[in-house]
Scaffold this motif. Structure first.
Motif, PDB file in Angstrom:
ATOM      1  N   LEU A   1       1.034  -0.913   0.365  1.00 14.96           N
ATOM      2  CA  LEU A   1      -0.174   0.308  -0.299  1.00 14.96           C
ATOM      3  C   LEU A   1       0.849   1.267   0.105  1.00 14.96           C
ATOM      4  O   LEU A   1       0.887   2.110  -1.298  1.00 14.96           O
ATOM      5  N   LYS A   2       1.770   1.417   1.203  1.00 17.12           N
ATOM      6  CA  LYS A   2       2.848   2.615   1.094  1.00 17.12           C
ATOM      7  C   LYS A   2       3.383   2.625  -0.480  1.00 17.12           C
ATOM      8  O   LYS A   2       3.536   3.521  -1.140  1.00 17.12           O
ATOM      9  N   GLY A   3       3.888   1.338  -0.983  1.00 22.69           N
ATOM     10  CA  GLY A   3       4.525   1.533  -2.344  1.00 22.69           C
ATOM     11  C   GLY A   3       3.746   1.993  -3.795  1.00 22.69           C
ATOM     12  O   GLY A   3       4.182   2.320  -4.276  1.00 22.69           O
ATOM     13  N   LEU A   4       2.307   2.078  -3.461  1.00 20.37           N
ATOM     14  CA  LEU A   4       1.809   2.665  -4.586  1.00 20.37           C
ATOM     15  C   LEU A   4       0.931   3.626  -4.287  1.00 20.37           C
ATOM     16  O   LEU A   4       0.433   4.386  -4.245  1.00 20.37           O
ATOM     17  N   GLY A   5       1.870   4.473  -3.332  1.00 22.50           N
ATOM     18  CA  GLY A   5       1.396   5.861  -2.472  1.00 22.50           C
ATOM     19  C   GLY A   5       0.724   6.272  -1.075  1.00 22.50           C
ATOM     20  O   GLY A   5       0.082   7.280  -1.457  1.00 22.50           O
ATOM     21  N   PHE A   6      -0.001   5.208  -0.549  1.00 14.44           N
ATOM     22  CA  PHE A   6      -1.363   5.735   0.071  1.00 14.44           C
ATOM     23  C   PHE A   6      -0.489   5.653   1.421  1.00 14.44           C
ATOM     24  O   PHE A   6       0.301   5.059   1.866  1.00 14.44           O
ATOM     25  N   THR A   7      -0.696   6.638   1.867  1.00 14.13           N
ATOM     26  CA  THR A   7      -0.479   7.151   3.327  1.00 14.13           C
ATOM     27  C   THR A   7      -1.157   6.309   4.382  1.00 14.13           C
ATOM     28  O   THR A   7      -2.008   5.497   4.534  1.00 14.13           O
ATOM     29  N   GLU A   8      -0.183   5.784   5.886  1.00 13.97           N
ATOM     30  CA  GLU A   8      -1.453   5.139   6.914  1.00 13.97           C
ATOM     31  C   GLU A   8      -2.278   5.572   7.059  1.00 13.97           C
ATOM     32  O   GLU A   8      -3.458   5.181   7.528  1.00 13.97           O
ATOM     33  N   GLU A   9      -2.604   6.933   7.229  1.00  7.84           N
ATOM     34  CA  GLU A   9      -3.643   7.981   6.995  1.00  7.84           C
ATOM     35  C   GLU A   9      -4.445   7.686   5.811  1.00  7.84           C
ATOM     36  O   GLU A   9      -6.009   7.023   7.081  1.00  7.84           O
ATOM     37  N   GLU A  10      -4.139   7.211   5.434  1.00  5.25           N
ATOM     38  CA  GLU A  10      -5.293   6.627   4.290  1.00  5.25           C
ATOM     39  C   GLU A  10      -6.140   5.682   4.561  1.00  5.25           C
ATOM     40  O   GLU A  10      -6.560   4.839   3.648  1.00  5.25           O
ATOM     41  N   PHE A  11      -4.976   4.593   5.202  1.00  9.60           N
ATOM     42  CA  PHE A  11      -5.667   3.151   5.100  1.00  9.60           C
ATOM     43  C   PHE A  11      -7.102   2.976   5.171  1.00  9.60           C
ATOM     44  O   PHE A  11      -7.539   1.745   5.262  1.00  9.60           O
TER      45      PHE A  11
END
Length: 259
Positions: free
Chosen positions: A145-155
């Motif tokens: 998920l982080k590699g695909l550009g999502f931040t942990e806040e967006e999870f």
């Protein structure tokens, strides 16, 4: 060889999409399908995965191998968050972990043959869980998920609120986590920013997975593809190398044809 198409034919009425197209892809190879808009590239991918039936010919996938398909438009559960939706890709492993935890609680209150029986099941499940790298499951999901550009806040962001591009990234994350033997990707770089495209490029280049993809992104083509299949005017032609090699070889062939 992991995948082969033999004499594939498809037409919609008088519009011929492909006429007797044949090609094969070797294990670990990265191949791109190129051609003008409307040439039928997506239709060809859908025939390979069985969503559309060919008029003739056949598709052969090596026994025991699996395919994963990223379409341009994906269905997903709008009630899920981003993390919950991507987590469904690991449903089998997560279910295995749930069973392990339940058996651990059961065994506290068992004895004799019943305890031995449950212990055997427990050992079988934990061995399978370890083989599937289950203990790293959650960190693997986070990493993708982080590699695909999502931040942990967006999870925790609901799927229902996502843009088309964000949904594509979620679908791509699910596909990468299922780890099929061959990935079929239809425009995987659409709506991705430069950093995410670079991450996906490096991910696929370093992966031992076989990939067949469609894209208009020349950076992605040049850096991922090792072979090009061109679909144009119902003909399927093979070129060795990346996109720059394809452009050069095609120009040379055009010159020979003109001569």
């Amino acid at each position: 060889m992991i995948l082969a198409c033999h004499n594939i034919k498809k037409a919609f009425g008088e519009e011929v999409i492909v006429s007797g197209g044949s090609f094969h892809i070797e294990d670990h190879e990265k191949a791109a399908l190129v051609g003008p808009n409307g040439a039928g590239k997506t239709t060809l991918l859908k025939m390979i995965v069985g969503e559309i039936q060919a008029d003739g010919g056949n598709v052969v996938l090596t026994r025991g191998k699996t395919m994963g398909y990223l379409a341009q438009h994906q269905d997903m559960n709008n009630d899920h968050t981003i993390y919950q939706e991507v987590r469904t890709a690991k449903a089998d492993i997560l279910d295995m972990e749930r069973q392990i935890r339940e058996i651990e609680q059961e065994m506290k209150h068992l004895s004799g043959e019943r305890l031995e029986e449950r212990m055997n099941t427990y050992q079988r499940l934990t061995a399978a869980f370890e083989r599937e790298n289950g203990y790293a499951c959650e960190s693997e999901i986070t990493g993708v998920l982080k590699g695909l550009g999502f931040t942990e806040e967006e999870f925790a962001k609901p799927v229902a609120t996502l843009s088309g591009g964000q949904k594509t990234r979620v679908s791509l994350g699910k596909l990468l986590l299922t780890k099929p033997d061959i990935l079929l990707l239809d425009e995987p770089t659409n709506h991705l920013d430069i950093d995410t495209i670079a991450w996906l490029t490096n991910f696929l280049k370093s992966s031992k997975k076989t990939v067949l993809f469609i894209t208009h992104d020349r950076y992605f083509l040049d850096n991922v593809a090792t072979r090009i299949f061109e679909l144009d005017q119902a003909n399927l032609i093979e070129y060795q190398g990346n996109y720059q090699d394809y452009v050069r070889l095609k120009a040379e062939q055009d010159e020979r044809d003109a001569a």
